[in-house]
Design an enzyme around this catalytic site. Structure first.
Site, PDB file in Angstrom:
ATOM      1  N   ARG A 161       2.162 -10.700  10.505  1.00 55.86           N
ATOM      2  CA  ARG A 161       3.480 -10.090  10.721  1.00 55.86           C
ATOM      3  C   ARG A 161       4.582 -11.063  10.314  1.00 55.86           C
ATOM      4  O   ARG A 161       5.730 -10.650  10.130  1.00 55.86           O
ATOM      5  CB  ARG A 161       3.695  -9.725  12.205  1.00 55.86           C
ATOM      6  CG  ARG A 161       2.755  -8.704  12.827  1.00 55.86           C
ATOM      7  CD  ARG A 161       2.565  -7.481  11.995  1.00 55.86           C
ATOM      8  NE  ARG A 161       1.384  -7.615  11.146  1.00 55.86           N
ATOM      9  CZ  ARG A 161       1.095  -6.828  10.126  1.00 55.86           C
ATOM     10  NH1 ARG A 161       1.925  -5.869   9.778  1.00 55.86           N
ATOM     11  NH2 ARG A 161      -0.007  -7.011   9.410  1.00 55.86           N
ATOM     12  N   ASP A 206      -4.025   7.575   4.731  1.00 63.82           N
ATOM     13  CA  ASP A 206      -3.506   6.224   4.949  1.00 63.82           C
ATOM     14  C   ASP A 206      -4.141   5.639   6.209  1.00 63.82           C
ATOM     15  O   ASP A 206      -4.571   6.368   7.111  1.00 63.82           O
ATOM     16  CB  ASP A 206      -1.982   6.296   5.094  1.00 63.82           C
ATOM     17  CG  ASP A 206      -1.337   4.931   5.029  1.00 63.82           C
ATOM     18  OD1 ASP A 206      -1.994   3.967   4.603  1.00 63.82           O
ATOM     19  OD2 ASP A 206      -0.151   4.830   5.405  1.00 63.82           O
ATOM     20  N   GLU A 207      -4.205   4.301   6.284  1.00 62.87           N
ATOM     21  CA  GLU A 207      -4.741   3.588   7.458  1.00 62.87           C
ATOM     22  C   GLU A 207      -6.134   4.124   7.828  1.00 62.87           C
ATOM     23  O   GLU A 207      -6.423   4.402   9.004  1.00 62.87           O
ATOM     24  CB  GLU A 207      -3.780   3.715   8.653  1.00 62.87           C
ATOM     25  CG  GLU A 207      -2.371   3.208   8.387  1.00 62.87           C
ATOM     26  CD  GLU A 207      -2.267   1.688   8.313  1.00 62.87           C
ATOM     27  OE1 GLU A 207      -3.319   1.021   8.320  1.00 62.87           O
ATOM     28  OE2 GLU A 207      -1.140   1.182   8.208  1.00 62.87           O
ATOM     29  N   LYS A 216       0.819  -1.219   0.000  1.00 63.05           N
ATOM     30  CA  LYS A 216       0.000   0.000   0.000  1.00 63.05           C
ATOM     31  C   LYS A 216       0.850   1.266   0.000  1.00 63.05           C
ATOM     32  O   LYS A 216       0.516   2.239  -0.671  1.00 63.05           O
ATOM     33  CB  LYS A 216      -0.966   0.009   1.187  1.00 63.05           C
ATOM     34  CG  LYS A 216      -0.332   0.223   2.549  1.00 63.05           C
ATOM     35  CD  LYS A 216      -1.383   0.319   3.619  1.00 63.05           C
ATOM     36  CE  LYS A 216      -0.753   0.514   4.993  1.00 63.05           C
ATOM     37  NZ  LYS A 216      -0.014   1.774   5.119  1.00 63.05           N
ATOM     38  N   THR A 217       1.959   1.278   0.744  1.00 59.73           N
ATOM     39  CA  THR A 217       2.813   2.469   0.766  1.00 59.73           C
ATOM     40  C   THR A 217       3.410   2.714  -0.624  1.00 59.73           C
ATOM     41  O   THR A 217       3.465   3.856  -1.100  1.00 59.73           O
ATOM     42  CB  THR A 217       3.942   2.311   1.800  1.00 59.73           C
ATOM     43  OG1 THR A 217       3.365   2.076   3.095  1.00 59.73           O
ATOM     44  CG2 THR A 217       4.796   3.562   1.871  1.00 59.73           C
ATOM     45  N   GLN A 224      -7.653  -5.065   9.512  1.00 59.36           N
ATOM     46  CA  GLN A 224      -6.615  -4.636  10.450  1.00 59.36           C
ATOM     47  C   GLN A 224      -7.076  -3.468  11.315  1.00 59.36           C
ATOM     48  O   GLN A 224      -6.257  -2.701  11.827  1.00 59.36           O
ATOM     49  CB  GLN A 224      -5.350  -4.252   9.679  1.00 59.36           C
ATOM     50  CG  GLN A 224      -4.741  -5.414   8.909  1.00 59.36           C
ATOM     51  CD  GLN A 224      -3.417  -5.060   8.263  1.00 59.36           C
ATOM     52  OE1 GLN A 224      -2.407  -4.894   8.944  1.00 59.36           O
ATOM     53  NE2 GLN A 224      -3.411  -4.957   6.949  1.00 59.36           N
TER      54      GLN A 224
END
Length: 650
Positions: free
Chosen positions: A607, A233-234, A27-28, A264
């Site tokens: 993770r 973002d997020e 995504k980044t 998330q």
């Protein structure tokens, strides 16, 4: 290279868009390429706003863009956190928000807690019963829902922008009725104290900014015209204030792009609202929705387990992650007798992997609650394995570190009067300042150490003697046994640790983790010496701040809560304490809270890049109580075939 879905998101220019970005889906990379694409289309960089949730994420995003478009264009972009954005808006338009000046101070979390403590004391309450962390939680909750004092006191909305049905429900659920009058009194006094200091806390930054924009249409229009392209973002982590602020700034162009993953969304306790991302296209019916579902991080078995578990949630936007990776390890599983056995298993597995060439930094130990760190960190220290506890506030800035420093001074010289005054009432022994002054004067007059001039007929001085004897009794062992051991005894003998165990609140668990980190720091420093260090030598190391900070970031096993691990990735991950009542948490056994716990488990699983270990115990001791446990339901929510049978120890 971008995949087809990433290219689709990057090429989108005008109109709203939701990018559903699964864990490890890049995504980044997608966001930064979209900014670069806009600049290549001739868009003025000063009209592009990209908001992240952490300064680290903002810096990473800007660095990536700079590498492509150059520093001059990159510097004009607005790439920052919500709090940094609001600070800039307020400093430019602070005249709209009396009584603050454009030199207002933004209080860090620790400083805000000190103001809250002073407020509680000014109202005549004991901060041990009416805790700053507890009151801070309630006040923050209200601010994040845009609830001002008038609304809370009257239980009626004071303005049109409060989502009152939802807010009323939250107040009913999270604020005990019997505490509302107390909370209102603290809220009022706390805000008055902040105004007196010309200061704001982090929650105020957002709430004051929103208020200034809503109450001043011309100012709002100015900022709307400044930002032609807005990216968040997020987005799944936005609260009510951030959600409203985002919508306001994106109008009237509606060039709003939000990136996030409902799977998330794990910060409801901080006020985040998963409905913001679930219902984005209700707010913007014309919105384009792009799903990033290719995962570049996890081995196939790890990804399959994550997909199977999260599929059981009902409140979600359907998507299924996939990977082009092949092979990889199955999941490791261990059923331990107790937490010490669980810790031994972790040490054994890490040592096996180290023999294969892995580094300490390749490992992460994740858990649901902070108190689970004790058994693991104790085992690491016993086996001389370096570890790093993840902390939100730098260790060297914490009160726990400063207390540790004082204890070391007392071990070096029990006659360190400043440290005596600072630490003798931690926990409170009810030794008055007047008594301490009397002892100090007597010590000067007789030219003797304070502990040799005590009047044992005086009850307070007898208590002080018992406390001082703790440090005097350690003198003969210094240099003969590890200083880490002696400091551990000091923490126990003085009652410092017991104070953390008693009356645990939100701040208590956090403080415990920092105490463990202090012990770990001394342990790391001492293991680099051929001999046991003396307090004087340790104090010398602690004064070398730059070298010390380097040591804190060295090659070490990462130990942290799952919340702290969000956004990180590791080759090998251990998720420990998978028991009912711990994970999922006792207070989250059904409904929306259970779904958030399941999302938290999904975050933990994803993770791991190469190897994932899951463990639980038959009996666990928490804060002095040993109880039998049942395995977490999450262990039965994915296919048994994903578990490596050779790793099961019953």
């Amino acid at each position: 290279m971008l995949n087809d879905r990433q290219k689709e998101a990057v090429a989108h220019k005008d109109g709203p868009m939701l990018i559903l970005a699964g864990a490890g889906s890049g995504k980044t990379k997608t966001l930064t390429h979209r900014m670069e694409h806009l600049l290549q289309q001739g868009i003025d960089p000063s009209t592009i706003l990209a908001v992240t949730f952490t300064q680290k994420a903002a810096e990473e995003m800007r660095e990536r863009v700079t590498a492509t478009v150059g520093e001059e264009a990159s510097e004009k972009l607005w790439v920052m956190t919500f709090h940094a954005l609001c600070t800039r808006i307020l400093r430019e338009d602070i005249s709209l928000l009396p009584p603050f000046t454009d030199q207002f101070n933004v209080l860090e979390t620790q400083d805000a807690r000190k103001v809250m403590k002073a407020t509680i004391e000014s109202l005549g309450h004991d901060p041990k019963s009416v805790t700053p962390s507890g009151m801070g939680y309630y006040v923050s909750l209200l601010k994040n829902e845009m609830v001002d004092l008038e609304t809370f006191q009257n239980f009626e909305p004071s303005n049109a922008y409060i989502n009152w049905p939802k807010t009323r429900e939250i107040i009913h659920q999270k604020i005990p009725p019997e505490k509302r009058i107390l909370i209102a009194d603290v809220y009022k006094a706390y805000q008055e104290e902040l105004e007196r200091r010309d200061a704001v806390d982090f929650d105020d930054l957002l709430m004051h900014t929103l208020r200034a924009l809503l109450e001043n249409p011309e100012t709002l229009r100015k900022w709307q015209e400044r930002f032609l392209y807005v990216m968040i973002d997020e987005y799944q982590d936005t609260n009510q204030v951030q959600y409203t602020l985002t919508k306001l700034l994106a109008l009237p162009q509606n060039n709003l792009v939000v990136v996030g993953d409902d799977a998330q969304s794990i910060y409801a306790f901080r006020g985040s609202d998963i409905r913001n991302i679930l219902h984005f296209d209700d707010d913007f019916p014309e919105a384009k929705v792009v799903k990033l579902e290719e995962n570049y991080r996890c081995a196939p078995a790890i990804l399959k387990a994550a997909n199977e578990v999260i599929s059981l949630n009902t409140s979600q936007r359907p998507k299924r992650l996939f990977t082009s990776k092949e092979g990889g390890d199955l999941l490791g599983y261990y059923h331990a007798h107790n937490e010490r056995d669980e810790a031994r298993f972790i040490v054994h597995e890490i040592q096996r992997e180290l023999e294969k060439g892995r580094s300490y930094r390749d490992f992460a130990i994740l858990f649901r609650t902070n108190q689970q760190a004790e058994a693991v960190t104790t085992a690491f220290m016993k086996m001389s394995l370096p570890f790093r506890l993840a902390n939100a506030v730098p260790l060297l800035e914490r009160n726990e570190f400063k207390d540790f420093h004082s204890y070391l001074k007392l071990l070096q010289n029990p006659d360190q009067w400043g440290s005596v005054c600072k630490m003798c009432n931690k926990p409170n022994r009810f030794i008055r300042n007047e008594t301490l002054e009397t002892i100090y004067i007597r010590s000067l007059q007789q030219e003797k150490p304070w502990y040799d001039v005590l009047d044992l007929e005086n009850a307070e001085e007898r208590v002080l003697k018992s406390w001082g004897d703790i440090f005097l009794s350690k003198q003969s062992r210094i240099g003969k046994v590890p200083l880490t051991v002696i400091m551990g005894e000091v923490l126990l003998d003085t009652g410092y640790l017991q104070e953390l165990f008693d009356g645990m609140d939100e701040g208590g668990e956090e403080s415990y983790v920092y105490v463990c980190e202090c012990l770990n720091l001394i342990f790391l420093l001492e293991t680099r010496s051929e001999n046991h260090l003396y307090p004087k030598e340790m104090l010398h190391h602690l004064r070398r701040r730059e070298l010390l900070e380097e040591k804190l970031d060295e090659n070490a096993i990462q130990v942290m809560t799952i919340h702290a691990a969000k956004g990180l990735e590791f080759p090998v991950v251990f998720i420990i304490g998978l028991e009912e009542g711990i994970f999922p948490h006792l207070k989250s056994s059904e409904g929306d809270p259970l779904e958030e716990e399941r999302r938290l488990f999904y975050v933990a699983v994803t993770r791991a890049k190469e190897k994932l270990h899951l463990s639980h115990v038959s009996k666990r001791t928490v804060w002095g109580r040993t109880e039998e446990t049942e395995p977490s339901r999450f262990l039965s929510e994915f296919s048994r075939e994903l578990i490596d049978g050779s790793s099961v120890y019953i």
